[in-house]
Scaffold this motif. Structure first.
Motif, PDB file in Angstrom:
ATOM      1  N   ASP A 176       0.844  -1.189   0.000  1.00  0.00           N
ATOM      2  CA  ASP A 176       0.000   0.000   0.000  1.00  0.00           C
ATOM      3  C   ASP A 176       0.882   1.243   0.000  1.00  0.00           C
ATOM      4  OD1 ASP A 176      -2.266  -1.537   0.073  1.00  0.00           O
ATOM      5  OD2 ASP A 176      -2.625  -1.281   2.222  1.00  0.00           O
ATOM      6  N   ASN A 178       0.635   5.426   0.325  1.00  0.00           N
ATOM      7  CA  ASN A 178      -0.194   6.590   0.642  1.00  0.00           C
ATOM      8  C   ASN A 178       0.710   7.765   0.988  1.00  0.00           C
ATOM      9  OD1 ASN A 178      -3.142   5.583   0.712  1.00  0.00           O
ATOM     10  ND2 ASN A 178      -2.033   4.048   1.925  1.00  0.00           N
ATOM     11  N   TYR A 179       0.552   8.853   0.245  1.00  0.00           N
ATOM     12  CA  TYR A 179       1.369  10.042   0.488  1.00  0.00           C
ATOM     13  C   TYR A 179       0.672  11.255  -0.118  1.00  0.00           C
ATOM     14  CZ  TYR A 179       5.191  13.414   0.217  1.00  0.00           C
ATOM     15  OH  TYR A 179       5.955  14.536   0.327  1.00  0.00           O
ATOM     16  N   ASP A 180       0.630  12.345   0.622  1.00  0.00           N
ATOM     17  CA  ASP A 180       0.023  13.583   0.135  1.00  0.00           C
ATOM     18  C   ASP A 180       0.993  14.742   0.320  1.00  0.00           C
ATOM     19  OD1 ASP A 180      -2.954  13.074  -0.567  1.00  0.00           O
ATOM     20  OD2 ASP A 180      -2.662  12.005   1.333  1.00  0.00           O
ATOM     21  N   HIS A 187      -0.448  13.462  -4.902  1.00  0.00           N
ATOM     22  CA  HIS A 187      -1.283  12.656  -4.016  1.00  0.00           C
ATOM     23  C   HIS A 187      -1.220  11.197  -4.492  1.00  0.00           C
ATOM     24  CE1 HIS A 187      -2.904  16.354  -2.281  1.00  0.00           C
ATOM     25  NE2 HIS A 187      -2.989  16.807  -3.522  1.00  0.00           N
ATOM     26  N   HIS A 189      -2.123   7.314  -3.750  1.00  0.00           N
ATOM     27  CA  HIS A 189      -2.954   6.375  -2.989  1.00  0.00           C
ATOM     28  C   HIS A 189      -3.123   5.117  -3.836  1.00  0.00           C
ATOM     29  CE1 HIS A 189      -3.830   9.357   0.082  1.00  0.00           C
ATOM     30  NE2 HIS A 189      -4.074  10.231  -0.887  1.00  0.00           N
ATOM     31  N   ARG A 191      -3.208   0.732  -3.785  1.00  0.00           N
ATOM     32  CA  ARG A 191      -3.385  -0.465  -2.968  1.00  0.00           C
ATOM     33  C   ARG A 191      -2.478  -1.592  -3.452  1.00  0.00           C
ATOM     34  NH1 ARG A 191      -9.409  -2.135  -3.044  1.00  0.00           N
ATOM     35  NH2 ARG A 191      -8.538  -3.759  -1.680  1.00  0.00           N
ATOM     36  N   GLN A 201      -1.610   7.719 -11.782  1.00  0.00           N
ATOM     37  CA  GLN A 201      -1.257   6.701 -10.799  1.00  0.00           C
ATOM     38  C   GLN A 201       0.167   6.186 -11.030  1.00  0.00           C
ATOM     39  OE1 GLN A 201      -4.581   4.195 -11.837  1.00  0.00           O
ATOM     40  NE2 GLN A 201      -5.666   4.666  -9.919  1.00  0.00           N
TER      41      GLN A 201
END
Length: 416
Positions: A176, A178-180, A187, A189, A191, A201
């Motif tokens: 996974d 996740n980083y903003d 951004h 996100h 999986r 992506q």
């Protein structure tokens, strides 16, 4: 016909990118290049087929094997016109048009090294900001001992659009993510699992670096992504998108010393390349914080092994075998000396750090039958400390005729 001519000229100018599928900066352009040569060098536009003419000097001077330094420019620096650009991605590739194959090494952008003309060591990506492609070439040559025959500098601004144009890529996301970052409008996100990634992506996947190995893990993901691009870019379903792909490719070209003929010929020879014919390694080392700055410090011995594996080493049967040991705290110095010796005809069999601490003076140890070579090395390095190992007090490894211990007194300008 005028519109067709414009498209053809664009294809001729930007068809180079197939061979650079091993570079993150050029990955998205592979489809456009492949499609321009998919039918034996013919291009189909508006229902018409055109064959590319070959004329003038032979591409790449008639050589089938050559090296290319690929630099992808720092995207964050492009947002500030007053900030000098650094190279965000650095790859040194060896292209074999006969096999065909592409092999290469990724050099972490935070690698601590000596930049020619600079008093203090710095991150390798600073070379581009200080002297553009020429200084980057000299820095990579000093670091690896490999002199790039060609270079290509690219801007990754069109990355996201290019991935969308080829229909996205299939990637097995290893965890996974996740980083903003609102400042960069980044951004991420994703999986864990096998996913179909669109351009946005995919950009997040290759830019994610928030794990234990930072840039090194990011480069491993980039290499994985490149192979996925190869598989997708060669799909014939992309043929109708050729004009749009070419237009996006134009936005990414910054600088290269390869001619249009070189690039088209390379694309044609490598058009059937698959991911099993691409070998990419990362120069090994460890992350270190030095005076509050994060660096990637190479393991000299292991880095030399990787470079030898990818690019091969000169084998001169009649030359003395030499090991080069770094007796200073200056990272990468032993490899620089090894390059000088290899270019002078010596067979360097080992590059490592001296185990007995710092040496103030450079020393050359030799077996009695290799005294002439030892004296030649001492002359090359500007040292007078030459010692025979015949008295038994100094032992050399079984595969070594001469051991060179590089001391703190060594200065590159002393080498002839």
């Amino acid at each position: 016909m005028e519109e067709i001519g414009l498209v053809l000229r664009s294809v001729l100018k930007y068809a180079a990118w197939t061979v650079l599928v091993a570079s993150v900066a050029a990955a998205g352009l592979a489809a456009g290049v492949y499609l321009s040569v998919a039918n034996g060098g013919a291009v189909a536009v508006g229902g018409h087929s055109f064959r590319m003419p070959w004329s003038g000097p032979p591409p790449f001077g008639g050589r089938d094997t050559f090296t290319v330094l690929v630099l992808g420019l720092d995207e964050k620096a492009r947002g500030n016109q007053h900030s000098p650009q650094r190279s965000d991605s650095i790859m040194l590739l060896q292209v074999d048009l006969k096999t065909p194959s592409v092999k290469g090494v990724s050099i972490p952008r935070d690698t601590l090294t000596t930049i020619p003309g600079r008093e203090h060591q710095d991150k390798i990506n600073a070379a581009y900001a200080l002297g553009f492609a020429p200084l980057s070439i000299e820095t990579v040559k000093a670091l690896t001992g490999v002199s790039p025959d060609y270079y290509l500098v690219s801007d990754v601004g069109g990355f996201q659009k290019m991935v969308d144009l080829i229909g996205g890529v299939e990637i097995d996301v290893e965890k996974d993510m996740n980083y903003d970052d609102n400042w960069q409008n980044l951004h991420i996100h994703l999986r864990h699992g096998y996913r179909h990634l669109n351009g946005y992506q995919a950009m997040g996947y290759v830019r994610f670096r928030h794990d234990r190995l930072g840039d090194v893990a990011r480069m491993q993901r980039q290499q994985k992504f490149l192979k996925a691009v190869v598989r997708r870019a060669f799909a014939m379903s992309n043929l109708p998108k050729l004009p749009e792909i070419v237009r996006e490719a134009r936005k990414a070209v910054v600088d290269t010393n390869m001619t249009t003929a070189d690039l088209l010929y390379m694309a044609q020879r490598l058009k059937g390349l698959n991911d099993s014919q691409i070998l990419l390694e990362t120069l090994p080392g460890v992350p270190q914080n030095i005076h509050g700055v994060s660096y990637w410090v190479l393991d000299d011995e292991k880095a030399h092994e990787v470079i030898s594996k990818v690019f091969g080493t000169a084998d001169v049967p009649t030359a003395a075998t030499v090991e080069v040991l770094n007796g200073t705290g200056r990272r990468g110095l032993a490899r620089q000396v090894a390059q000088v010796l290899a270019e002078s005809g010596f067979k360097v069999v080992r590059v490592a750090n001296a185990r007995d601490g710092v040496h103030d003076t450079s020393t050359v140890l030799f077996r009695p039958e290799s005294q002439e070579g030892a004296m030649a090395i001492a002359n090359l390095l500007g040292t007078s400390d030459v010692q025979s190992a015949s008295d038994g007090r100094k032992k050399l490894p079984g595969d070594t005729d001469i051991t060179v211990i590089v001391g703190s007194d060594y200065r590159q300008e002393n080498a002839l």
